[in-house]
Motif scaffolding. Structure first.
Motif, mmCIF file in Angstrom:
data_model
loop_
_atom_site.group_PDB
_atom_site.id
_atom_site.type_symbol
_atom_site.label_atom_id
_atom_site.label_comp_id
_atom_site.label_asym_id
_atom_site.label_seq_id
_atom_site.Cartn_x
_atom_site.Cartn_y
_atom_site.Cartn_z
ATOM 1 N N ILE A 203 -114.198 28.430 22.399
ATOM 2 C CA ILE A 203 -114.416 27.506 21.480
ATOM 3 C C ILE A 203 -113.197 27.591 20.330
ATOM 4 C CG2 ILE A 203 -115.766 26.371 19.836
ATOM 5 C CD1 ILE A 203 -118.360 27.082 21.492
ATOM 6 N N PRO A 204 -112.715 26.462 19.683
ATOM 7 C CA PRO A 204 -111.763 26.687 18.669
ATOM 8 C C PRO A 204 -112.568 26.805 17.200
ATOM 9 C CG PRO A 204 -111.388 24.528 20.184
ATOM 10 C CD PRO A 204 -112.739 24.977 20.386
ATOM 11 N N GLY A 205 -112.735 28.225 17.090
ATOM 12 C CA GLY A 205 -113.809 28.251 16.278
ATOM 13 C C GLY A 205 -113.050 28.257 14.683
ATOM 14 N N ALA A 206 -111.598 28.129 14.582
ATOM 15 C CA ALA A 206 -111.069 28.060 13.396
ATOM 16 C C ALA A 206 -111.195 26.570 12.889
ATOM 17 C CB ALA A 206 -109.764 28.389 13.276
ATOM 18 N N VAL A 207 -111.707 25.614 13.786
ATOM 19 C CA VAL A 207 -111.473 24.118 13.316
ATOM 20 C C VAL A 207 -112.986 23.690 13.396
ATOM 21 C CG1 VAL A 207 -110.658 21.814 14.113
ATOM 22 C CG2 VAL A 207 -109.413 24.341 14.618
ATOM 23 N N ALA A 208 -113.489 23.501 12.222
ATOM 24 C CA ALA A 208 -114.897 22.639 12.011
ATOM 25 C C ALA A 208 -114.985 21.545 13.069
ATOM 26 C CB ALA A 208 -114.910 22.437 10.563
ATOM 27 N N GLY A 209 -114.275 20.654 13.189
ATOM 28 C CA GLY A 209 -114.737 19.400 14.018
ATOM 29 C C GLY A 209 -115.047 19.720 15.338
ATOM 30 N N GLN A 210 -113.938 20.781 15.695
ATOM 31 C CA GLN A 210 -114.177 21.273 17.235
ATOM 32 C C GLN A 210 -115.317 22.155 17.435
ATOM 33 O OE1 GLN A 210 -111.786 20.560 19.947
ATOM 34 N NE2 GLN A 210 -111.145 18.873 18.419
ATOM 35 N N ILE A 211 -115.826 22.879 16.536
ATOM 36 C CA ILE A 211 -117.040 23.420 16.683
ATOM 37 C C ILE A 211 -118.366 22.550 16.884
ATOM 38 C CG2 ILE A 211 -118.717 25.203 15.499
ATOM 39 C CD1 ILE A 211 -116.236 26.277 13.912
ATOM 40 N N TRP A 402 -118.101 15.212 5.453
ATOM 41 C CA TRP A 402 -118.629 14.767 6.855
ATOM 42 C C TRP A 402 -119.612 15.794 7.364
ATOM 43 C CZ3 TRP A 402 -113.436 13.462 9.851
ATOM 44 C CH2 TRP A 402 -112.913 12.274 9.522
ATOM 45 N N GLY A 403 -120.518 15.273 7.842
ATOM 46 C CA GLY A 403 -121.527 16.425 8.541
ATOM 47 C C GLY A 403 -120.940 17.188 9.653
ATOM 48 N N THR A 404 -120.115 16.717 10.260
ATOM 49 C CA THR A 404 -119.423 17.573 11.324
ATOM 50 C C THR A 404 -118.707 18.539 10.672
ATOM 51 O OG1 THR A 404 -117.713 15.795 11.195
ATOM 52 C CG2 THR A 404 -119.106 15.806 13.123
ATOM 53 N N ASP A 405 -117.989 18.389 9.374
ATOM 54 C CA ASP A 405 -117.296 19.538 8.761
ATOM 55 C C ASP A 405 -118.453 20.378 8.179
ATOM 56 O OD1 ASP A 405 -114.910 18.387 9.154
ATOM 57 O OD2 ASP A 405 -114.601 17.560 7.234
ATOM 58 N N VAL A 406 -119.409 20.165 7.663
ATOM 59 C CA VAL A 406 -120.399 21.002 7.379
ATOM 60 C C VAL A 406 -121.008 21.765 8.506
ATOM 61 C CG1 VAL A 406 -122.591 21.310 5.836
ATOM 62 C CG2 VAL A 406 -121.025 19.524 5.245
ATOM 63 N N TYR A 407 -121.220 21.185 9.545
ATOM 64 C CA TYR A 407 -121.704 21.821 10.789
ATOM 65 C C TYR A 407 -120.743 22.802 11.098
ATOM 66 C CZ TYR A 407 -123.564 22.630 15.456
ATOM 67 O OH TYR A 407 -124.117 22.903 16.632
ATOM 68 N N GLY A 408 -119.720 22.720 11.165
ATOM 69 C CA GLY A 408 -118.771 23.598 11.589
ATOM 70 C C GLY A 408 -118.513 24.917 10.622
ATOM 71 N N GLU A 409 -118.660 24.604 9.445
ATOM 72 C CA GLU A 409 -118.501 25.433 8.416
ATOM 73 C C GLU A 409 -119.730 26.445 8.514
ATOM 74 O OE1 GLU A 409 -118.106 23.326 4.977
ATOM 75 O OE2 GLU A 409 -116.169 22.607 5.243
#
Length: 443
Positions: A203-211, A402-409
């Motif tokens: 998984i691209p774990g450095a990228v919040a949106g990809q997580i 963005w909810g997706t950014d917080v999710y990734g973080e």
């Protein structure tokens, strides 16, 4: 939200596309084969040139490579000048272009919150009555181009994206593994792959949106699919709900099977890692078919599957995560609205999507299309069978953060043992509480 019309199954067939998908290469384009100044034709009628903007060089190549010829043959009085604007500056350039003179007549605009904000700013013309027939489009596709404030449609959907698990068939075959049919089997397969020395999952774990995208692939069915999303949008559920927390816990369960140092893996690295056989599975979107092709990974034998469910999960069967991939919008300041309407109606036709979807390698947002790529056709079939909207993209990107950014973080912290699933869910909910109001989505 409803699944796409099941009658669309009749249009399926398939094997092979050259996908130029979601690798968005930013480049500027000058004149085009259809580019011309307004001139008088031999019959005395005036020729109009429409300006069309996009961030995608692949879209330009597909349109100029023969797709638009179908339109101009039918409408010789309309030329189309395509300009590819740099992706990183696209929103800013488009804001300026749509608010003054010299901008596009028609522009590609990203879906959900982005197109909604442009519509709310008064820069786009609603298309509800401009397009003569919306009947072929799926509900998910239209949702992505519908403004939140007035419920009107402001774009002709360009295509759909689905997200699923890619798997390396050779690795599975060598280890005598079958595609898992339950979540427990998914973990068992991952354990066996790990024991062989190959990383089970990248998984691209450095990228919040990809997580966030990977989390949606793995957790959408565990959360409850569209049924849960409907309740969330109605204000009856929160992200701290037990099923939502359980979906995040799946990201914790896969942590032992992720490639080493996953939180430092970029998107390009993840694609390369899977394409070269260093990882056996990769949860990602349809566009990766193009990524693998562009890498020249000719020996990569891969397939895809939707994450299997376990007994007791809210969803009784696997779901295909899906979302609308932007739309063609009409500038409210277009000097040629009639000709633009003619082009937009053609851009909504089955004839157009038959050519464009197979040139771009995208899943069409409407019925009446036969796909030619085996991988994309298979994804399309599952999409028609049981699709579920990508919650984060469809609803959690209308405000900051963005909810997706917080999710990734938060999932990054989960993988680093700095957070648990319940705490992550609470932080994501707290982030969107700054702006999310279910009443904004009523109706």
């Amino acid at each position: 939200m409803r699944s796409p019309r099941t009658t669309r199954r009749r249009v399926l067939a398939g094997t092979a596309i050259t996908l130029a998908g979601s690798l968005l290469l930013a480049a500027c384009s000058g004149g085009t084969p259809n580019d011309s100044s307004d001139t008088d034709r031999a019959d005395g009628s005036e020729k109009v040139t429409l300006k069309l903007w996009t961030w995608s060089n692949e879209a330009r190549v597909a349109l100029q490579g023969g797709v638009l010829d179908l339109f101009t043959e039918q409408h010789p009085n309309i030329a189309v000048d395509i300009l590819v604007q740099p992706d990183k500056d696209y929103q800013t350039l488009l804001t300026t272009g749509l608010s003054g003179s010299g901008g596009p007549d028609i522009a590609a605009i990203r879906s959900y919150g982005v197109i909604s904000s442009f519509a709310e700013g008064g820069n786009l013309a609603p298309l509800d009555d401009v397009i003569t027939d919306w009947s072929g489009f799926s509900d998910i596709a239209l949702q992505g181009v519908t403004a939140r404030n007035d419920g009107k449609i402001y774009g002709v959907p360009q295509g759909m994206q689905t997200a699923q698990v890619y798997y390396n068939k050779k690795v599975f075959s060598d280890l005598k593994l079958d595609v898992p049919t339950t979540w427990d089997e998914f973990l068992e397969v991952s354990e066996k792959i790990k024991a062989s020395g190959t990383a089970p999952i990248v998984i691209p774990g450095a990228v919040a949106g990809q997580i966030a995208l990977a989390g949606e692939v793995l957790g959408n069915a565990r959360r409850g699919g569209n049924g849960w999303t409907d309740e969330f949008v109605a204000g009856e559920k929160k992200l701290t709900d037990a099923d939502s927390v359980a979906s995040i816990e799946l990201m914790d369960e896969i942590q032992p099977y992720l490639i080493d140092n996953v939180t430092s893996v970029t998107l390009d690295e993840a694609v390369t890692i899977f394409a070269t056989g260093m990882a056996a599975m990769y949860p990602s979107g349809t566009w990766q078919v193009a990524s693998f092709a562009s890498l020249g990974a000719k020996d990569l034998d891969y397939g895809t599957f939707d994450v299997p469910v376990d007994k007791g999960w809210p969803s009784a069967k696997p779901v295909t995560v899906a979302y609308s991939d932007g739309g063609w919008a009409l500038s409210a300041r277009s000097e040629n609205p009639e000709e633009a309407a003619t082009l937009l109606n053609w851009l909504s036709s089955a004839e157009y999507f038959q050519a464009y979807a197979n040139a771009m390698g995208t899943i069409p947002p409407r019925d009446g299309v036969t796909l030619e790529n085996a991988h994309v056709s298979e994804m399309y079939e599952r999409y028609l069978d049981n699709s579920s909207t990508y919650l984060g993209l469809a609803y959690l990107r209308y405000g900051t953060p963005w909810g997706t950014d917080v999710y990734g973080e938060q999932v990054q912290k989960l993988w680093l043992d700095q957070q648990d699933a319940a705490g992550a869910a609470a932080e994501i909910q707290k982030g969107i509480d700054a702006w999310f109001d279910p009443a904004d989505f009523a109706g």
